[in-house]
Design an enzyme around this catalytic site. Structure first.
Site, mmCIF file in Angstrom:
data_model
loop_
_atom_site.group_PDB
_atom_site.id
_atom_site.type_symbol
_atom_site.label_atom_id
_atom_site.label_comp_id
_atom_site.label_asym_id
_atom_site.label_seq_id
_atom_site.Cartn_x
_atom_site.Cartn_y
_atom_site.Cartn_z
ATOM 1 N N GLU A 174 38.820 35.742 43.664
ATOM 2 C CA GLU A 174 37.684 35.837 42.732
ATOM 3 C C GLU A 174 36.879 37.099 43.015
ATOM 4 O O GLU A 174 36.881 37.622 44.126
ATOM 5 C CB GLU A 174 36.805 34.589 42.793
ATOM 6 N N ASP A 195 51.006 38.665 51.187
ATOM 7 C CA ASP A 195 49.948 39.052 50.254
ATOM 8 C C ASP A 195 49.372 37.790 49.622
ATOM 9 O O ASP A 195 50.001 37.177 48.762
ATOM 10 C CB ASP A 195 50.502 39.991 49.183
ATOM 11 N N CYS A 210 41.647 41.203 47.170
ATOM 12 C CA CYS A 210 42.688 41.491 48.168
ATOM 13 C C CYS A 210 42.129 41.889 49.522
ATOM 14 O O CYS A 210 42.621 41.439 50.563
ATOM 15 C CB CYS A 210 43.639 42.566 47.648
ATOM 16 N N ARG A 241 32.376 28.915 51.591
ATOM 17 C CA ARG A 241 33.378 28.342 50.677
ATOM 18 C C ARG A 241 33.495 29.153 49.387
ATOM 19 O O ARG A 241 33.491 28.630 48.286
ATOM 20 C CB ARG A 241 33.087 26.865 50.378
ATOM 21 N N HIS A 274 44.907 48.467 46.469
ATOM 22 C CA HIS A 274 45.376 47.119 46.787
ATOM 23 C C HIS A 274 45.737 47.064 48.266
ATOM 24 O O HIS A 274 46.322 48.009 48.807
ATOM 25 C CB HIS A 274 46.587 46.729 45.934
#
Length: 293
Positions: free
Chosen positions: A59, A147, A90, A85, A130
């Site tokens: 997210e 990943d 990435c 939480r 990334h």
């Protein structure tokens, strides 16, 4: 075991730091619903990846809400993804997992790549933003690509870091192919091989990854700044939320749901994806601005 300093240099941890590491790791395993493992193995790595997939969502709420993501320390990532939480993108999901795997005795190299997923071949290049992991497993030859931070199409199992063979995961088949930048990861969907990203095998220092994360979370037109993207990979499905559009992919079929309002999107964020929105400000107002982005 070593830990990375901000400049990427490994330094031996003090005894107190080792106790702190173990405490963070135990909290992480409670978060993903696994018993604390006895030692590093390939089966344990597979179990950790699967549990992380189904427990900690991808997210981008911090960038969407104007909160830069630049502190990639173990303490910061654990506080957010475990203690609060939340999920992350990435740099956060793979960053946290890298620390945990190192503490367990795996070898971990941090790599960086360029996303090409869903982009035409002649599209302008994206940045190298990334973050993925190359993991060495004691007793196993070679390294494995791990990943847990590529969103809706993220790897659901480790695969061997070698070009050529088709490799099975808990979901779709994947393969790595040689590429001028190093290797390219591809996935097979409806019989077609589609590229996700290409990456170099050169280890990246933490300071460079922090710069990439800061850019991705602050640049005015960056995808994570201008739109909402959330994903979770269960054992049987992939849940992908983009703005108001929810897609549920299961066994080659897709259910698409168009949510009517920002309030319904927030219900999905907290219910389906299990994200704690506390302390983020007026998320509903911001989401209402990007429902169709």
């Amino acid at each position: 075991m070593t830990v990375d300093s901000p400049g990427g240099q490994g330094v031996p941890p003090a005894a107190g730091e080792e106790r702190s590491d173990r405490g963070m790791d135990k909290a992480y395993f409670a978060r993903i619903g696994l018993e604390y493992p006895l030692g590093p193995s390939l089966d344990t790595l597979r179990d950790i990846v699967a549990a992380h997939n189904r427990s900690i969502p991808f997210e981008n709420l911090d960038p969407l809400m104007g909160i830069p993501v630049h502190d990639l320390s173990a303490e910061a990532l654990s506080a957010k993804l475990v203690g609060r939480r939340r999920g992350g993108y990435c740099y956060e999901n793979n960053g946290l997992l890298a620390y945990v795997l190192e503490h367990l005795g795996y070898g971990v190299d941090r790599l960086a790549g360029r996303v090409v997923w869903m982009r035409p071949p002649d599209a302008p290049k994206t940045g190298v933003t990334h973050h993925v992991l190359a993991v060495t497993v004691p007793g196993e030859d070679g390294r494995f690509l791990v990943d847990v931070g590529f969103g809706g199409q993220t790897l659901s199992s480790p695969i061997r870091l070698e070009a050529g063979p088709v490799q099975r995961t808990r979901h779709e088949p994947y393969r790595l192919v040689d590429h001028p930048e190093g290797l390219q990861l591809q996935t097979q969907i409806h019989g077609d091989w589609l590229p996700l990203y290409q990456f170099s095998l050169r280890t990246q220092p933490l300071v460079d990854l922090s710069i990439g994360s800061w850019y991705s979370s602050t640049y005015p037109t960056a995808v994570f700044v201008v739109g909402l993207s959330v994903a979770l990979v269960t054992d049987t499905a992939r849940w992908n939320l983009r703005g108001r559009n929810l897609a549920i992919h299961t066994d080659g079929s897709t259910e698409k749901i168009r949510l009517a309002s920002a309030a319904e999107v927030l219900e999905q964020l907290t219910g389906r994806f299990g994200i704690d929105l506390a302390g983020l400000g007026d998320v509903e107002a911001r989401v209402s601005q990007v429902l169709d982005t």
